[in-house]
Design a protein around this motif. Structure first.
Motif, short mmCIF file in Angstrom:
data_model
loop_
_atom_site.label_atom_id
_atom_site.label_comp_id
_atom_site.label_asym_id
_atom_site.label_seq_id
_atom_site.Cartn_x
_atom_site.Cartn_y
_atom_site.Cartn_z
N TYR A 42 -7.93 -3.94 -4.61
CA TYR A 42 -6.63 -4.39 -4.07
C TYR A 42 -6.76 -4.72 -2.58
N TYR A 43 -7.44 -3.86 -1.82
CA TYR A 43 -7.61 -4.07 -0.39
C TYR A 43 -8.34 -5.37 -0.10
N PHE A 80 -8.45 6.17 -8.77
CA PHE A 80 -7.62 5.34 -7.90
C PHE A 80 -8.46 4.60 -6.86
N GLY A 81 -9.50 5.23 -6.37
CA GLY A 81 -10.32 4.63 -5.32
C GLY A 81 -10.84 3.24 -5.64
N ILE A 127 2.34 1.53 -3.58
CA ILE A 127 1.33 1.92 -4.57
C ILE A 127 0.89 3.37 -4.35
N ASN A 128 0.63 3.74 -3.11
CA ASN A 128 0.21 5.12 -2.84
C ASN A 128 1.30 6.12 -3.19
N ASP A 151 -8.32 10.96 -7.56
CA ASP A 151 -8.09 10.04 -6.46
C ASP A 151 -9.35 9.25 -6.14
N TRP A 191 1.32 6.43 -6.96
CA TRP A 191 0.13 7.12 -7.44
C TRP A 191 0.23 8.63 -7.20
N ASP A 203 0.83 -1.20 0.00
CA ASP A 203 0.00 0.00 0.00
C ASP A 203 0.87 1.25 0.00
N TRP A 231 -8.05 0.74 -5.65
CA TRP A 231 -7.52 0.49 -4.32
C TRP A 231 -8.45 -0.42 -3.52
N TYR A 232 -9.76 -0.24 -3.65
CA TYR A 232 -10.71 -1.08 -2.91
C TYR A 232 -10.60 -2.54 -3.34
#
Length: 87
Positions: free
Chosen positions: A83-84, A76-77, A45-46, A72, A49, A42, A80-81
């Motif tokens: 991925y999470y 990206f959101g 990646i962050n 974002d 980004w 994370d 990211w979700y």
């Protein structure tokens, strides 16, 4: 990236410690490893980004900030979700 990994690990270790106060539980090392891996990835990646978005949208004017936040949230959101949930 190491700091993200350390913070995620400490956070999970704290949560596991609190969860086990009333019960006879041991620390789940696999869970701790997953959080450390998540924190590392994370952070990586962050970092990439936000570095990328700062290069694409330069400036600090209010419209630039709105554009960065919109990217974002809407670009990206969702990634990211997913991925999470997968990690």
């Amino acid at each position: 990236m190491a700091s993200f990994s350390a913070l995620a690990s400490v956070g999970d270790l704290s949560a596991q410690t609190i969860e086990s106060i009333d019960k006879e539980r041991t620390i789940a090392v696999d869970r701790l490893k997953r959080f450390a891996l998540f924190g590392f990835l994370d952070g990586l990646i962050n970092h990439a980004w936000y570095h990328y978005i700062d290069q694409v949208i330069t400036g600090n004017a209010p419209i630039d900030v709105v554009e960065k936040v919109a990217c974002d949230i809407f670009l990206f959101g969702p990634v990211w979700y997913v991925y999470y949930l997968c990690v």
